[in-house]
Structure formats: C-alpha cells, structure tokens
Design a protein around this motif. Structure first.
Motif, PDB file in Angstrom:
ATOM      1  N   TYR A  73     -40.587  -2.970 -16.169  1.00  0.00           N
ATOM      2  CA  TYR A  73     -40.817  -1.702 -16.849  1.00  0.00           C
ATOM      3  C   TYR A  73     -39.805  -1.548 -17.983  1.00  0.00           C
ATOM      4  O   TYR A  73     -38.590  -1.618 -17.747  1.00  0.00           O
ATOM      5  N   ASP A  94     -40.205  -4.672  -8.651  1.00  0.00           N
ATOM      6  CA  ASP A  94     -40.188  -3.840  -9.858  1.00  0.00           C
ATOM      7  C   ASP A  94     -38.776  -3.797 -10.427  1.00  0.00           C
ATOM      8  O   ASP A  94     -37.804  -3.494  -9.712  1.00  0.00           O
ATOM      9  N   CYS A 152     -37.650   1.189  -8.529  1.00  0.00           N
ATOM     10  CA  CYS A 152     -37.328  -0.180  -8.930  1.00  0.00           C
ATOM     11  C   CYS A 152     -36.178  -0.758  -8.105  1.00  0.00           C
ATOM     12  O   CYS A 152     -35.263  -0.039  -7.698  1.00  0.00           O
ATOM     13  N   THR A 206     -40.447   6.122 -12.110  1.00  0.00           N
ATOM     14  CA  THR A 206     -40.498   4.657 -12.076  1.00  0.00           C
ATOM     15  C   THR A 206     -39.134   4.071 -11.738  1.00  0.00           C
ATOM     16  O   THR A 206     -39.019   3.138 -10.931  1.00  0.00           O
ATOM     17  N   ALA A 251     -36.501  -2.318 -13.817  1.00  0.00           N
ATOM     18  CA  ALA A 251     -36.500  -1.388 -14.950  1.00  0.00           C
ATOM     19  C   ALA A 251     -35.485  -1.834 -15.994  1.00  0.00           C
ATOM     20  O   ALA A 251     -34.359  -2.208 -15.660  1.00  0.00           O
TER      21      ALA A 251
END
Length: 299
Positions: free
Chosen positions: A3, A77, A26, A22, A79
């Motif tokens: 991301y 995930d 992460c 988000t 970031a």
C-alpha cells in the motif's frame, strides 16, 4: 499487498480515513523520510496516532534496499507512507515497478500534495506548466537544466512551480570519500536562497527566460497552521525572510488572469508596484498581433 499511502502536508491527522484503516492492518509500516517532511508531526506523533511502529525509510533504503521493503509483501500487507501524495516523486514510481516485477499487488491511497494545494496562493492550477526542482548550489556545482523548462513555460504564458531542495541524512564529500557514516544536519532551502540562485543563473545564461523583476509568489509551510504567502519580484524575494521550512515558489507566467492578480494583491506590500511589474513582465514572449491574410481580389 503493498500500500502506498499519502499522508498530506502537515498533521498526523491529515491522513485519509481509508489510509488510517489500512495502516492498522499492515504487518510493517515504512515512512519515506527524505523527499519531504510533515511540518506539524514527527515519527513519535505518527506512531501514537496510528497505533503502529513506524520504520524510517531513508534514500538508501528506498532506492537500493527495496527488497527489504517488499519482503513477504506477496503474502502480507505492507504500508509505505509518503508525505503529500505517493506519486509526487519518481522514486515511488520505481518502487511500484519493482513490486509488480515480483508479482506483488499494489494499491495507492492518495492525499493532498504541493502539486494541487499550491492553488491556495490564488493561481489557477490549469495555468501551470512544467514543475521544476531547484537544488542547493555549491562552489563547483550549479546545475541549470531547470532553466530551459522555465523558458518553455514562459513562452506559452504558464506559471512555473519551483520545488526547493531539502537535504536529509546527507553526507559531506569529505566523509563520503573517507567512508565515514557521518551525516550533515538537515537543510531546507529558503525563499531568499532560491530567488538568489535563480537570479544567478539568469545572469549567467542571459537569455531572459525571466529577469530579477519577474513576479513570483513565495509559499511557506503550505497546509500548516502558519502557512504564509508573499508576492513580489524575484529581486524582492531574494531579500525576504521566509521563516521556518518548508518553502516553495511559483514564477508567474505571461497570462495572469485578472482574478489571479486580484487574489495576489493580499500578499504584496505595494499593490500598484506589483501590478506594474506584472504588466511589464507580460511583454516578454508576447505573441505578435494577429494580421489577417490578404484577400485575393482575383476571386
């Protein structure tokens, strides 16, 4: 998933709701820490607000150690936080390309950046041409490749956004030569330095892409509580104390709309003097008057 998340310009709370949600999910969170800074926040305040540990990503890590950032991003995930908008610097485009080469999905969460927030000075965004970057000069290095872009903008009447250099975690030439990992204190170019360097290059090139009397707008701490604007000639701004960073500038193009000029008056010391400078500057690159073709009297 990788991301790329824009943080906006100033406060930790400038992040979008989707960006914050988000970050919280992460496994790792990186903060790109060399193309710009948040003026009203730091690593500690970001960690407190986001509720996550943040890993600072300097130039070396982003440009040479992308494998570390992208590690396991195909199954976890990750970031990557960017001040402003993620695509305000080409470095971040390169990171996306590397991720895609590795089969890692990428999602971008945008935010405000200098590229659109500059409209707060009153100049219309669709009247801007190419953006340029101005770096700190040294005794032996005074790059002027930006000059041609200003010339091109000015010839078609467009304003030029001028991004000013920042130096974060930079080494001196001596320390680099000796292999010493000693970094210089952060430096942020101010308005007076930028204006003086622009004048110096014009004096060297003497092609009159602009003059010391060309009107410009100084923009300081855009998006912060102390944001400030100052309009004046390049010469006047070379003597202007712009205060704390960050700063940027806009050089006006020939086609200054009446509404733009009216808005800028609130940032000048002398309205009549500034108006005269704008009108005089509009004569540069002014197209010749239209001459209709002669009629063919034989028809």
């Amino acid at each position: 998933m990788l991301y790329l998340i824009g943080l906006g310009l100033s406060h930790e709370s400038d992040i979008t709701v989707r960006g914050l949600e988000t970050i919280k999910k992460c496994s790792r969170v990186y903060l790109e820490a060399y193309t710009s800074i948040l003026m009203a926040a730091n690593q500690e305040s970001l960690e407190s607000y986001y509720g996550r540990e943040i890993i600072l990503a300097d130039r070396e890590l982003v440009e040479s150690g992308s494998d570390e950032i992208l590690k396991d991003a195909d199954t976890q995930d990750v970031a990557f936080l960017v001040v402003g908008d993620p695509f305000g610097a080409t470095t971040h485009t390169d990171l996306v390309l590397r991720a895609r080469e590795l089969g890692i999905r990428v999602e971008t969460i945008h935010n405000a950046s200098i590229m659109n927030a500059v409209g707060a000075c009153g100049l219309q965004l669709y009247q801007f041409g190419q953006t340029i970057s101005l770096v700190f000069f040294t005794d032996s290095w005074k790059p002027d490749s930006f000059y041609n872009k200003i010339m091109e903008n000015r010839k078609i009447g467009l304003h030029t956004l001028i991004l000013l250099d920042i130096k974060v975690k930079e080494q001196s030439i001596e320390n680099m030569a000796r292999g010493r990992l000693i970094y210089e204190p952060p430096r942020y170019m101010d308005i007076a330095t930028a204006a003086s360097q622009l004048i110096e290059i014009e004096e060297s090139r003497q092609e009159q892409a602009y003059t010391e009397n060309t009107p410009c707008v100084a923009i300081s701490r855009l998006g912060a509580p102390t944001q400030n604007f100052k309009a004046g000639t390049l010469k006047e701004l070379s003597e202007y104390d712009s205060g704390e960073p960050l700063h940027t500038m806009v050089m006006l193009g020939r086609q200054v709309h009446d509404l733009e000029l009216e808005y800028l008056y609130q940032f000048v010391d002398d309205k009549a003097k500034f108006k005269a400078a704008v009108e005089k500057d509009q004569e540069f690159f002014k197209p010749p008057p239209y001459v209709p073709p002669e009629e063919d009297l034989n028809d």
